[in-house]
Design a protein around this motif. Structure first.
Motif, PDB file in Angstrom:
ATOM      1  N   ASN A 117       0.835  -1.205   0.000  1.00 16.85           N
ATOM      2  CA  ASN A 117       0.000   0.000   0.000  1.00 16.85           C
ATOM      3  C   ASN A 117       0.874   1.261   0.000  1.00 16.85           C
ATOM      4  OD1 ASN A 117      -2.365  -1.424  -0.048  1.00 16.85           O
ATOM      5  ND2 ASN A 117      -2.553  -1.525   2.183  1.00 16.85           N
ATOM      6  N   ILE A 118       1.984   1.174   0.715  1.00 18.29           N
ATOM      7  CA  ILE A 118       2.905   2.324   0.734  1.00 18.29           C
ATOM      8  C   ILE A 118       3.484   2.523  -0.668  1.00 18.29           C
ATOM      9  CG2 ILE A 118       5.006   3.289   1.776  1.00 18.29           C
ATOM     10  CD1 ILE A 118       4.379   1.672   4.303  1.00 18.29           C
ATOM     11  N   GLU A 119       3.796   1.424  -1.326  1.00 18.74           N
ATOM     12  CA  GLU A 119       4.351   1.520  -2.696  1.00 18.74           C
ATOM     13  C   GLU A 119       3.391   2.237  -3.650  1.00 18.74           C
ATOM     14  OE1 GLU A 119       5.551  -2.314  -4.236  1.00 18.74           O
ATOM     15  OE2 GLU A 119       6.964  -2.529  -2.580  1.00 18.74           O
ATOM     16  N   VAL A 120       2.093   1.957  -3.487  1.00 20.89           N
ATOM     17  CA  VAL A 120       1.096   2.592  -4.362  1.00 20.89           C
ATOM     18  C   VAL A 120       1.149   4.111  -4.181  1.00 20.89           C
ATOM     19  CG1 VAL A 120      -1.386   2.852  -4.803  1.00 20.89           C
ATOM     20  CG2 VAL A 120      -0.413   0.576  -4.404  1.00 20.89           C
ATOM     21  N   LEU A 121       1.161   4.539  -2.914  1.00 16.42           N
ATOM     22  CA  LEU A 121       1.189   5.983  -2.640  1.00 16.42           C
ATOM     23  C   LEU A 121       2.522   6.600  -3.074  1.00 16.42           C
ATOM     24  CD1 LEU A 121      -0.538   5.911   0.843  1.00 16.42           C
ATOM     25  CD2 LEU A 121      -1.477   6.857  -1.257  1.00 16.42           C
ATOM     26  N   GLU A 122       3.588   5.842  -2.894  1.00 17.96           N
ATOM     27  CA  GLU A 122       4.919   6.317  -3.315  1.00 17.96           C
ATOM     28  C   GLU A 122       4.899   6.602  -4.819  1.00 17.96           C
ATOM     29  OE1 GLU A 122       8.065   3.344  -3.150  1.00 17.96           O
ATOM     30  OE2 GLU A 122       9.516   4.884  -2.635  1.00 17.96           O
ATOM     31  N   HIS A 123       4.335   5.671  -5.558  1.00 17.14           N
ATOM     32  CA  HIS A 123       4.285   5.832  -7.009  1.00 17.14           C
ATOM     33  C   HIS A 123       3.419   7.035  -7.405  1.00 17.14           C
ATOM     34  CE1 HIS A 123       4.673   4.665 -11.133  1.00 17.14           C
ATOM     35  NE2 HIS A 123       3.357   4.748 -11.276  1.00 17.14           N
ATOM     36  N   MET A 124       2.255   7.164  -6.748  1.00 17.34           N
ATOM     37  CA  MET A 124       1.358   8.292  -7.049  1.00 17.34           C
ATOM     38  C   MET A 124       2.013   9.633  -6.747  1.00 17.34           C
ATOM     39  SD  MET A 124      -2.343   7.267  -5.491  1.00 17.34           S
ATOM     40  CE  MET A 124      -2.991   8.914  -5.576  1.00 17.34           C
ATOM     41  N   THR A 125       2.711   9.678  -5.631  1.00 17.17           N
ATOM     42  CA  THR A 125       3.255  10.952  -5.144  1.00 17.17           C
ATOM     43  C   THR A 125       4.568  11.325  -5.832  1.00 17.17           C
ATOM     44  OG1 THR A 125       2.329  10.336  -3.010  1.00 17.17           O
ATOM     45  CG2 THR A 125       3.861  12.179  -2.992  1.00 17.17           C
ATOM     46  N   GLN A 126       5.377  10.307  -6.115  1.00 14.95           N
ATOM     47  CA  GLN A 126       6.742  10.594  -6.551  1.00 14.95           C
ATOM     48  C   GLN A 126       7.027  10.235  -8.001  1.00 14.95           C
ATOM     49  OE1 GLN A 126       7.993   8.978  -2.209  1.00 14.95           O
ATOM     50  NE2 GLN A 126       9.559   8.717  -3.756  1.00 14.95           N
ATOM     51  N   GLY A 127       6.147   9.459  -8.642  1.00 18.85           N
ATOM     52  CA  GLY A 127       6.509   8.943  -9.956  1.00 18.85           C
ATOM     53  C   GLY A 127       7.788   8.134  -9.795  1.00 18.85           C
ATOM     54  N   SER A 128       8.808   8.484 -10.589  1.00 21.75           N
ATOM     55  CA  SER A 128      10.067   7.727 -10.504  1.00 21.75           C
ATOM     56  C   SER A 128      11.090   8.396  -9.574  1.00 21.75           C
ATOM     57  CB  SER A 128      10.668   7.566 -11.899  1.00 21.75           C
ATOM     58  OG  SER A 128      10.940   8.861 -12.413  1.00 21.75           O
ATOM     59  N   LEU A 129      10.689   9.480  -8.925  1.00 23.34           N
ATOM     60  CA  LEU A 129      11.649  10.180  -8.054  1.00 23.34           C
ATOM     61  C   LEU A 129      12.019   9.350  -6.819  1.00 23.34           C
ATOM     62  CD1 LEU A 129      13.227  12.836  -7.297  1.00 23.34           C
ATOM     63  CD2 LEU A 129      11.187  13.501  -6.025  1.00 23.34           C
TER      64      LEU A 129
END
Ligand code: TMP
Length: 212
Positions: A117-129
């Motif tokens: 679930n954290i990965e999903v938000l990480e991707h939404m928030t940061q893209g590839s950053l």
């Protein structure tokens, strides 16, 4: 993130690991090499982020784990859009006191939120950053607590969690450092000079690579 010319460097560790001292050293190291540096922190770094931080750290205010997770990412979204991304695009090196590894450690390890679930938000928030380099200052939780006890202020909401919570946070950080090659795990109980010697070596490598 395309077109980025600056570097993102984060500092992580359990509470009392000595991040503040080392952040000043890293900043100094880069400034001496004529690098434009921005020092910032999470949660925080923007007006909205700092307001969220004061709610998140308020020990008198219970917050449900999912709310806490979303607030961390809300602060991060603001931070990336308003501060980090523009700085990196301008060639500035960003030194960040905590970033998303802290979410995996505190909300993942500490609160027990599924890392997918954290990965999903990480991707939404940061893209590839992602950070280019992360220094993890590791030390036994009890040592961090002893250091904090010397401070003349009351404990925040995370500092006031029990020992088991803090041990889960430490373990999650350590596990993450084994799977993420950008994370350099350092023994936070070593003398400051020894830690900073290693940090300088690693930062120097990144600096030289970036100049190629
Ligand atoms: P600090 O900046 O003084 O270390 O305090 C920030 C606190 O917030 C620290 O206890 C760790 C916690 N934190 C999280 O739980 N999740 C996060 O994603 C971040 C950035 C910090």
């Amino acid at each position: 993130m395309n077109d980025v010319i600056g570097k993102l460097i984060s500092l992580e560790g359990v509470d009392g690991a000595g991040k503040t001292t080392h952040l000043a050293y890293l900043c100094d190291y880069l400034v001496k090499r004529q690098v434009t540096v921005l020092t910032t922190r999470e949660p925080g770094g923007t007006q909205v982020g700092e307001q969220l931080r004061s709610i998140l750290l308020d020990a008198a205010q219970p917050i449900a784990p999912l709310t806490e997770l979303l607030m961390m990412f809300a602060a991060r979204a603001e931070h990336i859009q308003k501060v980090i991304r523009p700085a990196l695009l301008a060639g500035t090196w960003v030194l960040c006191d905590r970033f998303t590894d802290a979410t995996y450690a505190y909300q993942g390890g500490g609160r027990g939120i599924d890392s997918q679930n954290i990965e999903v938000l990480e991707h939404m928030t940061q893209g590839s950053l992602r950070p280019d380099l992360t220094f993890l200052l590791d030390l036994p939780v009890e040592v961090g607590l002893r250091r904090r006890r010397g401070l003349d202020r009351s404990q925040d909401r995370f500092e006031s969690q029990d020992l088991e919570f803090k041990q889960r946070v430490r373990l999650a950080y350590l596990e993450r450092s084994e799977t993420e090659p950008r994370i350099l795990c350092m023994d936070g109980t070593l003398p400051i000079e020894a830690i900073q010697y290693e940090m300088g070596k690693k930062l120097g490598q990144l600096f030289e690579e970036s100049a190629l």
